[in-house]
Design a protein around this motif. Structure first.
Motif, short mmCIF file in Angstrom:
data_model
loop_
_atom_site.label_atom_id
_atom_site.label_comp_id
_atom_site.label_asym_id
_atom_site.label_seq_id
_atom_site.Cartn_x
_atom_site.Cartn_y
_atom_site.Cartn_z
N TRP A 7 3.34 36.49 -3.65
CA TRP A 7 3.07 35.76 -2.40
C TRP A 7 3.05 36.76 -1.26
CZ3 TRP A 7 5.39 35.26 2.35
CH2 TRP A 7 5.08 34.13 3.11
N ASP A 8 2.18 36.50 -0.27
CA ASP A 8 2.19 37.38 0.91
C ASP A 8 1.63 36.62 2.11
OD1 ASP A 8 2.77 39.76 2.24
OD2 ASP A 8 0.75 40.54 1.97
N SER A 9 1.97 37.09 3.28
CA SER A 9 1.38 36.54 4.50
C SER A 9 1.17 37.66 5.51
CB SER A 9 2.29 35.47 5.10
OG SER A 9 3.44 36.05 5.69
N HIS A 10 0.13 37.53 6.30
CA HIS A 10 -0.14 38.47 7.39
C HIS A 10 -0.63 37.70 8.60
CE1 HIS A 10 0.24 42.57 5.68
NE2 HIS A 10 0.17 41.90 4.55
N GLU A 11 -0.32 38.24 9.78
CA GLU A 11 -0.70 37.59 11.02
C GLU A 11 -2.08 38.07 11.48
OE1 GLU A 11 2.14 38.36 14.09
OE2 GLU A 11 1.61 36.54 15.20
N LEU A 41 -4.72 41.04 -1.98
CA LEU A 41 -4.41 42.17 -2.86
C LEU A 41 -2.92 42.48 -2.87
CD1 LEU A 41 -7.41 44.65 -2.56
CD2 LEU A 41 -7.12 42.64 -4.02
N HIS A 42 -2.23 42.19 -1.77
CA HIS A 42 -0.77 42.41 -1.75
C HIS A 42 -0.06 41.40 -2.67
CE1 HIS A 42 -0.93 44.52 2.46
NE2 HIS A 42 -1.70 45.08 1.55
N ALA A 43 -0.48 40.14 -2.60
CA ALA A 43 0.11 39.12 -3.48
C ALA A 43 -0.21 39.43 -4.94
CB ALA A 43 -0.40 37.74 -3.09
MG MG Z 1 1.39 42.36 2.84
#
Ligand code: MG
Length: 173
Positions: A7-11, A41-43
């Protein structure tokens, strides 16, 4: 078999290019991050690492390290894949869900699917790319990605790092 989840999140931030799944999308804002901010790609990287219990993306690529400033997140996926292969596994399939208010992912889903499949060395029909809007979540200023992966063991004959020095191997001699 092994299952992995990331899981990932970005603003969102103005003046930054928007990259999702290794594909640059035309939009008035991009995703802020130490690297290129590629939330998918981070998740995916975390899902791959998690499947072989190899830690997480921050352990391999600390945000405090200036080396990864603006880095292409494909590098992170490549390292995670290396860990997967080292553990004796290969990717069976991947499924993902993006949650973001805009831009619409539908028109770009095929391109993202193809790029992620290319990075993983699998056929595009092994990569699910789905997107939803954050109804009632109040996260319109962020992009969120969930990724699940399934790994299968590499057949022994194809495994490039067979266990030569295990106790069992030495006893057999
Ligand atoms: Mg990230």
């Amino acid at each position: 078999m092994r299952i992995g989840y990331g899981w990932d999140s970005h603003e969102f931030r103005a003046g930054v290019a928007l990259k999702i799944g290794g594909v640059e999308l035309q939009h008035d804002r991009g995703l802020a991050g130490h690297s290129d901010g590629d939330v998918l790609l981070h998740a995916l990287t975390d899902a791959l690492l998690g499947a072989v219990a190899a830690g997480d993306i921050g352990g391999f690529f600390p945000p405090s390290d200036p080396k990864w400033k603006g880095a292409d997140s494909a590098i992170f996926v490549e390292e995670a894949l290396k860990q997967v292969r080292r553990a004796g596994y290969t990717v069976a399939n991947v499924d993902s869900t993006l949650i973001l208010a805009s831009p619409k992912i539908g028109p770009h889903a095929k391109k993202i699917q193809a790029r992620v499949a290319q990075l993983l060395g699998v056929r595009p029909d092994r990569v699910g790319v789905k997107a939803k809007t954050p109804e009632g979540m109040g996260t319109d200023d962020a992009a969120i990605a969930h990724v699940a992966v399934l790994l299968t063991p590499v057949p022994a004959s194809k495994n490039r790092s067979p266990r030569k020095n295990t106790r069992r191997g030495r006893k057999a001699k």
